[in-house]
Design an enzyme around this catalytic site. Structure first.
Site, PDB file in Angstrom:
ATOM      1  N   GLU A 137       0.820  -1.213   0.000  1.00 32.87           N
ATOM      2  CA  GLU A 137       0.000   0.000   0.000  1.00 32.87           C
ATOM      3  C   GLU A 137       0.857   1.266   0.000  1.00 32.87           C
ATOM      4  O   GLU A 137       0.536   2.238  -0.673  1.00 32.87           O
ATOM      5  CB  GLU A 137      -0.942   0.002   1.209  1.00 32.87           C
ATOM      6  N   ASP A 145     -16.793   3.627  11.236  1.00 38.26           N
ATOM      7  CA  ASP A 145     -17.286   4.791  10.493  1.00 38.26           C
ATOM      8  C   ASP A 145     -16.958   4.713   9.002  1.00 38.26           C
ATOM      9  O   ASP A 145     -16.886   5.718   8.326  1.00 38.26           O
ATOM     10  CB  ASP A 145     -16.747   6.088  11.099  1.00 38.26           C
ATOM     11  N   GLU A 181      -2.830  12.894  -3.152  1.00 35.45           N
ATOM     12  CA  GLU A 181      -1.704  13.719  -2.732  1.00 35.45           C
ATOM     13  C   GLU A 181      -1.007  12.990  -1.594  1.00 35.45           C
ATOM     14  O   GLU A 181      -1.657  12.278  -0.821  1.00 35.45           O
ATOM     15  CB  GLU A 181      -2.244  15.088  -2.260  1.00 35.45           C
TER      16      GLU A 181
END
Ligand SMILES: [Zn+2]
Length: 175
Positions: free
Chosen positions: A88, A110, A138
């Site tokens: 990742e 959440d 970004e």
């Protein structure tokens, strides 16, 4: 709660019924016996410091598009959490890292897609040049004084992780 809830059997397409197993309602197939064990999804990522600054990425996709996170992602079926983390970070930041040990594990509720378990490691950059990619719009380094405000950070687990780093590892933010 309907996240990750099957309505039809993914094996034989029969409508699922609910069977009670030790107090947990399990969607169960009356035809083939398939039981849907709904489990949280593990994700893994890395807390990377360089010269008193921490690396964060800005989300390119929903949920929470435009918000900042510690670089992390969901585990693929065949991966270890360590492998997920290295992959990742390379995908999202173009940096190669070495893992320095476990930081903390969070449970998150959440994410509209699933319940998540977030496994975070400490890591050190070992190569590559910073460039945002894949799910990151970004990627940049933040000193403690210019960290995004809580409402600019996606996911409670990431807010908690940054709070824990600031309170329990203040020396990491020193240059
Ligand atoms: Zn079935």
């Amino acid at each position: 709660m309907t996240r990750n809830a099957f309505k039809y059997c993914p094996m034989c397409c029969t409508e699922l019924t609910t069977r009670n197993e030790n107090g947990v309602a399990r969607p169960t197939c009356p035809k083939c016996g398939f039981v849907h064990y709904r489990n949280p999804s593990p994700a893994a990522g890395a807390v990377i410091f360089d010269n008193g600054r921490i690396l964060l990425v800005r989300r390119a996709h929903e949920p929470y598009v435009g918000k900042w996170t510690i670089p992390a992602g969901f585990m693929e079926w065949t991966e270890s959490p360590e492998e997920t983390t290295v992959r990742e970070i390379l995908e999202e930041t173009n940096l190669k890292i070495g893992l320095d040990g476990l930081f903390h594990v969070y449970s998150g509720d959440d994410d509209p897609r699933t319940r998540a378990v977030l496994i975070l490691y400490f890591a050190t950059c070992t190569g590559g040049s910073l460039r945002a990619g894949d799910d990151a719009a970004e990627a940049r380094w933040f000193s403690e004084s210019d960290l995004p405000a809580d409402d600019e950070i996606a996911f409670e687990s990431h807010r908690l992780a940054l709070r824990k780093l600031r309170t329990e590892y203040p020396e990491r933010f020193k240059t």
